[in-house]
Design a protein around this motif. Structure first.
Motif, PDB file in Angstrom:
ATOM      1  N   GLU A 233      24.788  80.532  65.077  1.00  0.00           N
ATOM      2  CA  GLU A 233      25.421  80.750  66.379  1.00  0.00           C
ATOM      3  C   GLU A 233      24.420  81.287  67.396  1.00  0.00           C
ATOM      4  O   GLU A 233      24.443  80.886  68.568  1.00  0.00           O
ATOM      5  CB  GLU A 233      26.599  81.704  66.224  1.00  0.00           C
ATOM      6  N   GLN A 234      23.531  82.160  66.970  1.00  0.00           N
ATOM      7  CA  GLN A 234      22.533  82.698  67.892  1.00  0.00           C
ATOM      8  C   GLN A 234      21.570  81.611  68.357  1.00  0.00           C
ATOM      9  O   GLN A 234      21.266  81.501  69.551  1.00  0.00           O
ATOM     10  CB  GLN A 234      21.762  83.836  67.225  1.00  0.00           C
ATOM     11  N   SER A 236      21.955  78.287  68.269  1.00  0.00           N
ATOM     12  CA  SER A 236      22.598  77.162  68.938  1.00  0.00           C
ATOM     13  C   SER A 236      23.267  77.546  70.240  1.00  0.00           C
ATOM     14  O   SER A 236      23.478  76.699  71.120  1.00  0.00           O
ATOM     15  CB  SER A 236      23.647  76.518  68.021  1.00  0.00           C
ATOM     16  N   GLY A 237      23.623  78.830  70.360  1.00  0.00           N
ATOM     17  CA  GLY A 237      24.367  79.264  71.532  1.00  0.00           C
ATOM     18  C   GLY A 237      25.809  78.805  71.518  1.00  0.00           C
ATOM     19  O   GLY A 237      26.478  78.801  72.554  1.00  0.00           O
TER      20      GLY A 237
END
Length: 291
Positions: A233-234, A236-237
């Motif tokens: 998640e970090q 890929s945003g």
């Protein structure tokens, strides 16, 4: 080892005489052979032959899927094998067969720095998901109905309710469909290649994320499974939809302690009895994280 006559003849016609063969470890549904050829210079000397048993009708489809995937990915920056030739129906080679280039590297099942290792796993999956998806069908989705291994009826009900929630329809990406440590190649602690594209298609990003997290929990720990989600998640945003992620975690069953040691093939220790507990912890922490 020796090749059977049909395969040997077919390979000679397609890539030239084969001068050496050895079996690669870790394959479950198909046999993987490393072959050396003295064929024309346009054909690499070291090639990988994927050989299916030829007993199931879906095997030809898996060959066709890998052919389509490797063809579509040939012009991308992803480190994938290059397709050489294939015989999906096995009409010429005897059994469904794919021939592709050999990639340097080996699976790293005992990382010296697990935190960096899992972050590289997440970064590579982000790269795959950012690749413009080619014209491929949706991945085949499967699930398990028996979740008694969770050991708590309330937990089963809560997890199933979230996993059964319809996935987002704006979240389709190029999916490897079996993204996990057995299909990743490393050189000097650096992730360099991704293999086994036989199930590739379109799917929500949580499909790959959850599948990788299940495999991390099974062989390593719930901590690494949760770290992978945080890293993905970090990097890929994008926040991963917890429904397909959890649906993949619930694909665990009591067969995993049987076949995982076959894939590991002695390359690390395997704690079979602890698998269910590690996946259960991952499910609980995922539900807590989803709120």
């Amino acid at each position: 080892m020796d090749l059977d006559a049909e395969l040997s003849s077919w390979l000679a016609e397609r890539i030239g005489p084969v001068t050496g063969v050895r079996e690669l470890v870790g394959g479950l549904s198909s046999q993987m052979l490393l072959v050396r050829t003295t064929g024309p210079s346009v054909v690499p000397h070291d090639l990988v032959v994927r050989r299916w048993p030829g007993v199931n009708s879906w095997e030809a489809d898996r060959v066709r899927t890998e052919v389509a995937a490797l063809t579509a990915l040939a012009d991308t920056s992803l480190a994938t094998p290059q397709l050489i030739c294939a015989d999906p129906d096995g009409t010429e080679s005897g059994r469904p067969t794919t021939v592709m280039t050999f990639l340097d590297g080996t699976p790293n099942l005992a990382p010296t720095d697990p935190r960096d290792w899992v972050r590289q796993l997440a970064a590579m999956l982000v790269r795959i998901h950012r690749t413009p998806p080619p014209a491929l069908p949706h991945c085949r989705l499967w699930s398990r109905d028996d979740h008694t291994w969770l050991g708590d009826d309330q937990l089963v009900a809560e997890a199933s309710a979230l996993a059964d929630r319809p996935p987002r329809h704006d979240d389709l990406v190029l999916s490897h469909a079996d993204y996990q440590h057995f299909n990743l190649l490393w050189i000097d602690q650096r992730l360099t290649g991704v293999v086994d594209w036989t199930g590739t298609g379109l799917a929500t990003r949580g499909f790959d994320v959850g599948h990788c997290r299940l495999n991390l929990a099974v062989l390593f720990s719930a901590d690494l499974a949760m770290q992978f989600l945080d890293d993905y998640e970090q990097l890929s945003g994008v926040r991963v939809d917890p429904a397909p992620d959890l649906q993949r975690l619930l694909c665990f069953d009591q067969e995993w302690p049987r076949f995982i040691p076959l894939q590991v093939a002695g390359r690390r220790t395997v704690d079979g009895p602890g698998m269910a507990d590690r996946v259960r912890e991952t499910v609980v922490r995922t539900l807590r994280r989803a709120g």
